[in-house]
Design an enzyme around this catalytic site. Structure first.
Site, mmCIF file in Angstrom:
data_model
loop_
_atom_site.group_PDB
_atom_site.id
_atom_site.type_symbol
_atom_site.label_atom_id
_atom_site.label_comp_id
_atom_site.label_asym_id
_atom_site.label_seq_id
_atom_site.Cartn_x
_atom_site.Cartn_y
_atom_site.Cartn_z
ATOM 1 N N CYS A 238 0.833 -1.209 0.000
ATOM 2 C CA CYS A 238 0.000 0.000 0.000
ATOM 3 C C CYS A 238 0.863 1.253 0.000
ATOM 4 O O CYS A 238 1.337 1.691 1.057
ATOM 5 C CB CYS A 238 -0.926 -0.015 1.222
ATOM 6 S SG CYS A 238 -1.948 1.458 1.342
ATOM 7 N N CYS B 297 -0.483 4.169 2.070
ATOM 8 C CA CYS B 297 -0.271 4.068 3.519
ATOM 9 C C CYS B 297 1.190 4.344 3.883
ATOM 10 O O CYS B 297 1.463 4.993 4.885
ATOM 11 C CB CYS B 297 -0.610 2.670 4.033
ATOM 12 S SG CYS B 297 -2.044 1.917 3.296
ATOM 13 N N ASP B 298 2.125 3.845 3.086
ATOM 14 C CA ASP B 298 3.522 3.784 3.546
ATOM 15 C C ASP B 298 4.501 4.701 2.815
ATOM 16 O O ASP B 298 5.652 4.822 3.256
ATOM 17 C CB ASP B 298 4.018 2.330 3.438
ATOM 18 C CG ASP B 298 3.216 1.407 4.349
ATOM 19 O OD1 ASP B 298 2.751 1.884 5.398
ATOM 20 O OD2 ASP B 298 3.048 0.224 4.012
#
Ligand code: NAP
Length: 302
Positions: A128, A131-132
């Site tokens: 992801c 997200c990261d």
């Protein structure tokens, strides 16, 4: 007893709920994680009609608001089992019953299955970018795959990383032409083609990957701080094995009316076998599935 239970609250499930709610079906959605599903792993969407760009959070927020206004209930529970004949669903030890079911469980990221992948998940290996990506400011990251997801997420990662290397097993990407043009214009994005990842290595976190050129057989080490994996998705249909007709990859086999091999059970979105996996086609599937469920219930005298 509900008229309809929808399993999954992604765009497909939410649209099915919208149409079911407007048909005044007493509807329950069961969702295992959070409303929105996998689309929330992308930051924004540029090909949903009517929006030249919209964040996925905003799009889902609007869909949820529309559904909740119709008194559709949403419960966050993990579905463990299903009884097709009796139309019951077991989730978190509770049994829910309806007269018709819609499966909208979507799909989950496919794994590379190479040494180091599991060990370094959360320590440099990610599925992801949204997200990261902020953890990789001014770092070098590899991103594996060749589809639309890789293209979009490489562009997103390049907003943070110093360099993004797309590692793809063939000599050309399958991503859409417009995305490929954007990739080529971005100076931070490099291509490592005809290449597979054979190992992810490091001490406490990712430090490099071993890669192999599939044409020459040459193997080498690529130093990087992170590996993002975007090699497609597997449907979330394990709980349906032996209960509904699935293809060899686990996708639900359904008709253009979204009917499945189970009477009164319909499927929509990324969990079914089809040709184009998009938010707009998930929504279209959802609308058709709810309409088919409505007709099925009407034929039963509901
Ligand atoms: P995809 O289109 O199925 O592409 C998966 C990529 O991973 C392919 O390039 C494939 O290589 C590669 N691959 C598969 N298994 C591999 C393995 N074991 N090792 C190495 N490489 C492997 O998947 P996606 O990009 O995740 O997209 C999924 C669906 O969502 C698609 O239908 C896509 O169009 C859609 N999507 C659309 C958008 C958009 O339109 N904005 C954005 C994201 C996703 P090969 O090319 O050699 O098969």
């Amino acid at each position: 007893m509900f008229d309809l239970i929808i399993i999954g609250a992604g765009p497909a499930g939410l649209t099915a709920a919208l149409y079911a709610g407007r048909s005044r079906l007493n509807t329950l959605i069961l969702e295992k994680l959070s409303v929105g599903g996998r689309i929330l792993m992308s930051e924004h969407i540029e090909n949903y009609p009517g929006f030249s760009t919209v964040t996925t959070q905003e799009l889902i927020r609007r869909m949820e608001e529309q559904v909740r206004a119709l008194d559709v209930k949403i419960e966050v529970v993990q579905v463990e089992g299903i009884d097709i004949e009796n139309k019951t669903v077991t989730a978190d030890g509770k049994v829910y019953k309806a007269q018709a079911l819609i499966i909208a469980t979507g799909a989950k990221p496919r794994m590379l299955n190479c040494p180091g992948e599991t060990r370094f998940t959360g320590k440099g290996v990610s599925y992801c970018a949204t997200c990261d990506a902020p953890f990789f400011k001014e770092k070098h990251v590899a991103i594996v795959g060749g589809g639309n997801a890789v293209a979009e997420e490489a562009i997103y990662l390049a907003r943070f990383a110093r360099q993004v290397s797309i590692v793809h097993r063939r000599d050309e990407l399958r991503a859409s032409a417009i995305l490929q043009e954007k990739l080529k214009e971005n100076k931070k994005i490099k291509f490592v083609l005809s290449t597979v990842v054979t190992e992810i290595k490091g001490a406490a976190k990712v430090e490099s990957i071993s890669v192999k050129n599939v044409l020459t057989g040459e193997e080498k080490n690529l130093t990087c701080d992170g590996v993002f994996i975007y090699i497609g998705y597997d449907p979330d249909t394990e709980f349906l094995k032996g209960k509904l007709d699935l293809n060899e990859s686990g996708f639900i086999i359904s008709t253009e009316d979204m009917t499945t091999s189970g009477q009164g059970v319909f499927a929509c979105g990324d969990c079914r076998k089809k040709t184009l996996y998009q938010v707009v086609t998930a929504c279209a599937d959802g609308a058709i599935a709810a309409d088919s469920a409505y007709r099925y219930l009407a034929s039963k005298g509901k």
